[in-house]
Design a protein around this motif. Structure first.
Motif, short mmCIF file in Angstrom:
data_model
loop_
_atom_site.label_atom_id
_atom_site.label_comp_id
_atom_site.label_asym_id
_atom_site.label_seq_id
_atom_site.Cartn_x
_atom_site.Cartn_y
_atom_site.Cartn_z
N MET A 1 -0.41 15.35 -8.47
CA MET A 1 0.65 14.82 -7.65
C MET A 1 0.77 13.31 -7.87
O MET A 1 -0.22 12.59 -7.86
N MET A 2 1.98 12.82 -8.07
CA MET A 2 2.22 11.38 -8.29
C MET A 2 2.35 10.67 -6.94
O MET A 2 2.98 11.18 -6.03
N ARG A 3 1.74 9.51 -6.88
CA ARG A 3 1.87 8.67 -5.67
C ARG A 3 1.88 7.21 -6.09
O ARG A 3 1.57 6.90 -7.24
N ASN A 4 2.21 6.34 -5.16
CA ASN A 4 2.25 4.89 -5.45
C ASN A 4 0.97 4.23 -4.95
O ASN A 4 0.49 4.52 -3.85
N CYS A 5 0.47 3.29 -5.73
CA CYS A 5 -0.72 2.52 -5.37
C CYS A 5 -0.40 1.66 -4.15
O CYS A 5 0.64 1.00 -4.09
N THR A 6 -1.31 1.66 -3.19
CA THR A 6 -1.13 0.89 -1.96
C THR A 6 -1.06 -0.62 -2.25
O THR A 6 -0.36 -1.34 -1.57
N TYR A 7 -1.76 -1.07 -3.28
CA TYR A 7 -1.81 -2.50 -3.56
C TYR A 7 -0.69 -2.96 -4.51
O TYR A 7 0.08 -3.85 -4.17
N ASN A 9 1.70 -0.88 -6.08
CA ASN A 9 2.88 0.00 -6.01
C ASN A 9 3.19 0.74 -7.32
O ASN A 9 4.26 1.30 -7.47
N GLU A 10 2.25 0.73 -8.26
CA GLU A 10 2.42 1.48 -9.51
C GLU A 10 2.21 2.97 -9.24
O GLU A 10 1.39 3.35 -8.40
N LYS A 11 2.91 3.81 -9.98
CA LYS A 11 2.73 5.26 -9.86
C LYS A 11 1.44 5.67 -10.58
O LYS A 11 1.11 5.13 -11.63
N PHE A 12 0.70 6.61 -9.97
CA PHE A 12 -0.51 7.13 -10.59
C PHE A 12 -0.77 8.55 -10.12
O PHE A 12 -0.22 9.01 -9.13
N GLU A 13 -1.61 9.25 -10.88
CA GLU A 13 -2.02 10.60 -10.52
C GLU A 13 -3.47 10.56 -10.09
O GLU A 13 -4.24 9.76 -10.57
N GLY A 14 -3.82 11.46 -9.18
CA GLY A 14 -5.20 11.51 -8.74
C GLY A 14 -5.39 12.51 -7.63
O GLY A 14 -4.44 13.20 -7.24
N ARG A 15 -6.59 12.55 -7.10
CA ARG A 15 -6.90 13.51 -6.04
C ARG A 15 -6.08 13.21 -4.79
O ARG A 15 -5.59 12.10 -4.59
N ILE A 16 -5.99 14.19 -3.92
CA ILE A 16 -5.27 14.02 -2.65
C ILE A 16 -6.02 12.98 -1.82
O ILE A 16 -7.24 13.02 -1.72
N GLY A 17 -5.30 12.07 -1.26
CA GLY A 17 -5.91 11.03 -0.43
C GLY A 17 -6.24 9.75 -1.18
O GLY A 17 -6.60 8.74 -0.58
N LYS A 18 -6.14 9.76 -2.49
CA LYS A 18 -6.41 8.56 -3.27
C LYS A 18 -5.28 7.57 -3.03
O LYS A 18 -4.11 7.93 -3.10
N LYS A 19 -5.64 6.32 -2.75
CA LYS A 19 -4.62 5.33 -2.37
C LYS A 19 -4.38 4.26 -3.45
O LYS A 19 -3.38 3.58 -3.42
N TYR A 20 -5.34 4.09 -4.35
CA TYR A 20 -5.25 2.99 -5.32
C TYR A 20 -5.33 3.54 -6.75
O TYR A 20 -6.05 4.49 -7.02
N CYS A 21 -4.62 2.88 -7.64
CA CYS A 21 -4.60 3.32 -9.03
C CYS A 21 -5.87 2.92 -9.79
O CYS A 21 -6.19 3.51 -10.81
N SER A 22 -6.61 1.92 -9.28
CA SER A 22 -7.82 1.46 -9.96
C SER A 22 -8.77 0.83 -8.95
O SER A 22 -8.39 0.51 -7.82
N SER A 23 -10.00 0.63 -9.40
CA SER A 23 -10.98 -0.03 -8.52
C SER A 23 -10.58 -1.50 -8.29
O SER A 23 -10.86 -2.07 -7.25
N TYR A 24 -9.91 -2.10 -9.29
CA TYR A 24 -9.42 -3.47 -9.13
C TYR A 24 -8.45 -3.55 -7.95
O TYR A 24 -8.57 -4.44 -7.10
N CYS A 25 -7.47 -2.63 -7.90
CA CYS A 25 -6.48 -2.64 -6.81
C CYS A 25 -7.13 -2.39 -5.46
O CYS A 25 -6.78 -3.00 -4.47
N ARG A 26 -8.10 -1.48 -5.41
CA ARG A 26 -8.81 -1.19 -4.16
C ARG A 26 -9.53 -2.45 -3.69
O ARG A 26 -9.42 -2.87 -2.53
N SER A 27 -10.24 -3.10 -4.58
CA SER A 27 -10.99 -4.32 -4.24
C SER A 27 -10.05 -5.45 -3.83
O SER A 27 -10.29 -6.15 -2.84
N ALA A 28 -8.98 -5.63 -4.58
CA ALA A 28 -8.01 -6.70 -4.28
C ALA A 28 -7.35 -6.47 -2.92
O ALA A 28 -7.14 -7.42 -2.16
N PHE A 29 -7.05 -5.22 -2.60
CA PHE A 29 -6.43 -4.90 -1.31
C PHE A 29 -7.36 -5.28 -0.15
O PHE A 29 -6.95 -5.95 0.79
#
Length: 125
Positions: A1-7, A9-29
């Motif tokens: 399922m495609m979703r947008n990164c919380t930080y 806003n890039e589109k990415f695929e991943g598990r349900i509930g995943k909010k960030y496209c990378s660990s960098y975006c998660r950390s930066a957020f």
């Protein structure tokens, strides 16, 4: 399922509930979120110090005056916020908001503040 990164806003695929496209975006957020919290506390303190200074300056036109505590509190003054203190020869401790100081006294069973302005001789104590 495609979703947008919380930080970013890039589109990415991943598990349900995943909010960030990378660990960098998660950390930066989370870094940004925590920085904003720190700024909020800093701003709150800074705003109150400036408000206290403005109130003390408005009531202390002559350089030395006594004002009822309730009058200053009503204006928004908060005696817990001050920048430094000065102790006179009698051991009384004046609290300062930048160059304007106050000393809590009891006069005829009413709490009052003696307001003063920083003077050059105070640097010696």
């Amino acid at each position: 399922m495609m979703r947008n990164c919380t930080y970013c806003n890039e589109k990415f695929e991943g598990r349900i509930g995943k909010k960030y496209c990378s660990s960098y975006c998660r950390s930066a957020f989370y870094y940004q979120q925590n920085r904003e919290k720190e700024d909020t506390l800093f701003k709150k303190i800074d705003i109150q110090l400036k408000k206290n200074r403005k109130i003390l300056k408005a009531y202390n036109k002559a350089g030395l005056v006594t004002v009822r505590k309730e009058k200053l509190i009503k204006e928004g003054f908060d005696p817990k916020y001050f920048t430094h203190y000065w102790k006179n020869k009698n051991g009384q401790v004046y609290l300062f908001c930048y160059e304007y100081g106050f000393l809590r006294i009891q006069d005829k069973q009413k709490e009052k503040y003696v307001l003063i302005q920083w003077q050059e001789y105070m640097n010696k104590y």
